[in-house]
Scaffold this active site. Structure first.
Site, mmCIF file in Angstrom:
data_model
loop_
_atom_site.group_PDB
_atom_site.id
_atom_site.type_symbol
_atom_site.label_atom_id
_atom_site.label_comp_id
_atom_site.label_asym_id
_atom_site.label_seq_id
_atom_site.Cartn_x
_atom_site.Cartn_y
_atom_site.Cartn_z
ATOM 1 C CD GLN A 180 -3.661 -4.837 8.274
ATOM 2 O OE1 GLN A 180 -2.652 -4.637 8.950
ATOM 3 N NE2 GLN A 180 -3.654 -4.759 6.961
ATOM 4 C CE LYS A 187 -0.772 0.206 5.007
ATOM 5 N NZ LYS A 187 -0.033 1.437 5.253
ATOM 6 C CB THR A 188 3.974 2.295 1.752
ATOM 7 O OG1 THR A 188 3.421 1.995 3.038
ATOM 8 C CG2 THR A 188 4.807 3.557 1.847
ATOM 9 C CG ASP A 215 -1.185 4.665 4.981
ATOM 10 O OD1 ASP A 215 -1.945 3.751 4.612
ATOM 11 O OD2 ASP A 215 0.012 4.481 5.278
ATOM 12 C CD GLU A 216 -2.184 1.733 8.431
ATOM 13 O OE1 GLU A 216 -3.247 1.074 8.490
ATOM 14 O OE2 GLU A 216 -1.082 1.206 8.312
ATOM 15 N NE ARG A 259 1.210 -7.143 11.175
ATOM 16 C CZ ARG A 259 0.929 -6.380 10.116
ATOM 17 N NH1 ARG A 259 1.752 -5.400 9.772
ATOM 18 N NH2 ARG A 259 -0.153 -6.585 9.394
#
Length: 891
Positions: free
Chosen positions: A295, A44-45, A245-246, A652
């Site tokens: 998330q 995504k980044t 973002d997020e 993770r």
């Protein structure tokens, strides 16, 4: 539109040529609203930075027209670095920052219209708690009943929901006026009125001190945009492309802030051409949000998952693009994550996949207790490092609650393994650092009463509570800040001569430091050095014979180094800018950067782990009541959030994932028998290679054949005392020595006592046992746990060197004999198999439970002898019951 000369021209193919089809579509999309549903590890980044570069090079936008929001400083710095590589030095002139940093910039520039001077202070949690304590003392509030932390939590909720103190006061305590002295809350038991009064007074004192807290940074920016049309128009014309973002972690205030900055509601009804190729100067800004509803794990901070779930309703013309290809983890790890999260209802379908291959199976281990769990993890870390040359920094141990870290730390220390604990006492929260920064804050903002009062007698200079009270009384009487009263010392009557001399010395010290800081030739690191020297902070610690004070001196030295580093990275660095940077640091910002070898294993909570990745991850405490947390057992929404947290933890891991649990865990000084986490049930069994499937106490129980207790079930009894029958009137504990794993390896764990009171005895077990006991979140036993008595004798059943342990416990309790059999035919306390078969139970069936009453089956899980049914008992909540042990009858 003319391009910025510092902007590196990029062709469309350069920006999307190496992306997968979904990523490329997201980068190139033209439209006013875009939701990128980015699964864990889906790049995504990369997509976000490429989209910004694409907007600049292909849409013809100026860098100043772009606002990119992240949730941590570390993420913002990474994004700026990637953008600099793509578009050149112009990236440094863009607004790429956290929500809070962006709001600070806005408020520093334009906050005057809502009464904020540009030099305002930003209070951290410790400052806020100190302020609430001062208010509580003035209002005669019982801080044991209403703790400052609890009051601040309620105030934070108000602010996250944009509920102003005026409204709360009008509803709950209309007779109170902020700043009022001698007020008595009519009914101290009326919590809502108390919260409203403290909220009003808290905001009043923040305003008087020209200070804000973290929640204010968002809320007051929204207030500014709503109250000052000129300021709102300026930012709406400035930012034509807003990228967040997020987005799943945004709260209501942040959601409103995005809409205000974008002018969404102001632009309603304005005609926007359907084929418009870019965001024009007028109308709504184009919004891109990136996130993953799977998330969303910060509801306790006010995050509202509906912001991302309802994005298409909020923006009717929105486009949604899902990113499902994972570039981080093996397929085995992703299959486990997909299997767990698929049990959450109301989510957008998404299934992560990878081209990296199946990878190694997940490794599982069932320990007898928390100490053995930690010892096994330490042994495995040592093996991975020694035999497979995996760097310590490539391994992380994650847990649900900070209290779990104690046994893990002890095991790593005993094994001589290096580790770093994230989420413990942060650098900027250490006492000596807080003292130094309080001086710096007081220099920048003399109206800051909280920090000024903190340093009045630090280091000790004979200005105790009495001297402080004299100054406070004068300040209150004249409605002036604390330091203004110090400056008018000669006007205060009745000040003892010695106190007056000390106050003058303090005043001269602060005036001298302020003049030094005002000199443009003095950089932030120079000011820090001057404060440490002139205040006496450094001398006091250097003269101390306490060995801990030597490390405090090193911490102060580190603070000066941090200031020097800030100067190197920041053109035109100022003291106010340095303080702003330190105030906005998050836990995860203190972790080493990607590729940087710290040489240490990382220990952290799952909430802190969000956004991070490690080649090897240990997920610990996988038990009902630990993870998922006991609070989630009777609340469907909280259980869904716990499951999302499990999904975050699993994803993770890049190459290897370990899942561990303890059969017994200590809470509030009691040993509780824990059932395996339901999340373990939800992972397909063929994905986990169990090195030890059952703990010793569980193997012993499985060997018992008949009779005994009927309480061994997932829906645990907590502290309900079994209808008045005392459990553990006499208690025999077990101590755990070596336990033989399924693979034949032997791992030591210390001696462990259960419920041992005065005069208890322990026999057997291995040497070097570690101490037990960890605090939980409340006084009740965890869900799915069984609590042992705190009195009686404790006897250990240890094992010799290299032998297989038969760890277990024997407890006595009055149990009615079964029909047609003898109560004495089984070992005391042996669990009873009630003979029920999972095949006979279906969703919708009605049952009755000895404790919970009538219920309806809502789910079944066929696990053979360990089959589980989930039953809705109405007001008693939803319980997961181990079928062959639960005291139930099918109707």
């Amino acid at each position: 539109m003319q391009q910025d000369p510092d902007l590196i021209a990029r062709s469309a193919n350069e920006l999307v040529g190496d992306l997968n089809p979904q990523q490329a579509e997201a980068v190139q999309y033209r439209g006013p609203a875009l939701l990128i549903g980015a699964g864990a590890g889906s790049g995504k980044t990369r997509v976000l930075t490429r989209r910004i570069a694409y907007i600049l090079s292909q849409f013809g936008a100026w860098p100043s027209q772009i606002l990119a929001i992240t949730f941590t400083n570390k993420a913002a710095a990474e994004m700026r670095e990637r953008l600099a590589a793509l578009i050149g030095p112009v990236a440094e002139r863009m607004w790429v920052s956290t929500f809070h940093s962006a709001c600070v910039r806005i408020l520093r520039r334009d906050g005057k219209s809502i009464g904020l001077d540009p030099g305002f202070s930003i209070y951290d949690t410790a400052d806020c708690e100190r302020l609430v304590k001062l208010i509580a003392a003035d209002l005669n509030i019982d801080v044991k009943r209403y703790t400052p932390r609890a009051i601040l939590s309620r105030i934070s909720d108000y602010k996250n929901n944009l509920e102003g103190w005026q409204d709360k006061l009008r509803e709950q305590a209309p007779d109170y006026r902020p700043g009022q002295r001698g007020y008595q809350i009519g009914n101290p038991g009326n919590a809502e009125a108390l919260y409203a009064v403290v909220y009003a007074e808290y905001q009043h004192r923040l305003a008087a001190a020209n200070a804000v807290d973290f929640d204010d940074l968002i809320g007051r920016t929204v207030e500014l945009l709503r109250r000052d049309p000129a300021v709102a128009d300026y930012y709406r014309h400035k930012f034509r492309y807003i990228l967040v973002d997020e987005y799943q972690d945004t709260n209501h205030a942040q959601y409103v802030l995005v809409r205000e900055l974008a002018g969404v509601d102001a632009a309603k009804g304005a005609p926007v051409p359907a084929d418009m190729p870019y965001a024009g100067r007028e109308g709504q800004a184009w919004i891109t949000v990136v996130g993953d509803s799977d998330q969303s794990i910060y509801a306790f901070r006010g995050a509202d998952i509906r912001n991302i779930q309802d994005f298409e309703q909020d923006f009717p013309n929105a486009k949604t693009i899902m990113l499902e290809q994972n570039y981080r983890s093996t397929q085995t790890i992703l299959d486990a994550a997909n299997a767990v999260i698929s049990n959450n209802e109301g989510r957008k379908p998404k299934k992560l996949w990878t081209a990296l291959g199946k990878g190694e199976p997940i490794v599982g281990y069932a320990a007898d207790n928390a100490q053995q769990e930690a010892a096994w993890i330490a042994g495995e870390i040592a093996r991975l490092h020694g035999e497979e040359a995996i760097a310590y920094s490539d391994m992380a141990v994650m847990y649900r609650a900070n209290a779990q870290s104690r046994s893990l730390e002890e095991a790593l220390i005993n094994a001589g393994l290096p580790y770093q604990l994230v989420g413990g006492t942060r650098f900027y929260e250490r006492r000596e650092i807080k003292d130094a920064i309080a001086y710096l804050q007081a220099i920048v903002n003399p109206a800051d009463d909280v920090n000024m009062r903190r340093i009045l007698n630090v280091p000790k200079r004979g200005l105790g509570a009495r001297a402080e009270a004299i100054v406070v009384g004068y300040a209150d009487m004249n409605a002036i800040p604390f330091y203004a009263a110090v400056e008018r010392l000669d006007s205060i009557e009745g000040v003892p001569t010695r106190t007056a001399n000390q106050l003058r010395a303090f005043r001269d010290l602060m005036d001298g430091l302020r003049k030094f800081a005002a000199d443009p030739a003095n950089r932030p690191s120079d000011i820090v050095a001057e404060v440490l020297s002139k205040s006496g902070l450094l001398d006091e610690l250097r003269k101390s014979e306490d060995p801990q004070d030597a490390s405090r001196v090193e911490n102060l030295s580190q603070l000066q180094s941090v200031a020097a580093e800030f100067e190197q990275n920041t053109p035109d660095a100022t003291l106010a800018g340095f303080l702003e940077t330190t105030a906005l640091v998050a836990d995860s910002d203190q972790l080493p950067g990607e590729g940087e070898d710290s040489g240490k294993v990382t220990l952290m909570t799952l909430h802190t782990a969000k956004g991070l990745e490690y080649p090897v991850v240990f997920l610990t405490g996988m038990e009902q009541g630990t993870f998922p947390h006991s609070r989630a057992m009777e609340d469907a929404s909280e259980l869904s959030e716990e499951r999302r947290l499990a999904y975050v933890g699993i994803t993770r891991a890049k190459r290897r994932l370990y899942v561990t649990r303890a059969a017994v865990r200590a809470q509030w000084g009691q040993a509780n028998e824990m059932m395996p986490s339901q999340f373990l049930d939800e992972i397909p069994s063929d994905l986990i290679d169990w090195k030890r499937r059952e703990a010793g106490v569980e193997r012993m129980r499985a060997n018992w054949s008949n009779g005994g207790f009927d309480d061994d079930e997932f829906g645990g009894w907590g502290d309900d005392d079994f209808g008045g029958t005392t459990y553990g009137g006499s208690t025999y504990g077990s101590s755990y020595g070596s336990s033989e794993s399924a693979s034949g390896s032997s791992y030591g764990s210390g001696t462990r006592r259960f419920g041992a009171g005065a005069g208890s005895r322990s026999r057997g077990g291995s040497a070097g046992g570690s101490r037990s006991g960890s605090a939980g979140s409340n006084g009740r036993s965890g869900y799915g746990s069984r609590s042992y008595g705190s009195s009686g004798s404790s006897y250990g059943y240890g094992s010799g060197s290299g032998s297989s342990s038969r760890s277990g416990r024997v407890t006595t309790r009055r149990v009615a004999p079964k029909t047609g059999g003898s109560a004495s035919s089984a070992a005391p306390g042996a669990p009873r198999d009630n003979g029920l078969n999972i095949a006979d139970f279906h969703v919708g069936d009605r049952i009755t439970h000895d404790m919970y009453g009538l219920g309806t089956v809502v789910d079944t899980l066929d696990k053979g002898a360990k089959s589980v049914i989930t039953v809705d008992f109405g007001s008693a909540g939803t319980k997961r019951l181990m079928l062959n042990r639960a005291p139930i009858e099918k109707l």
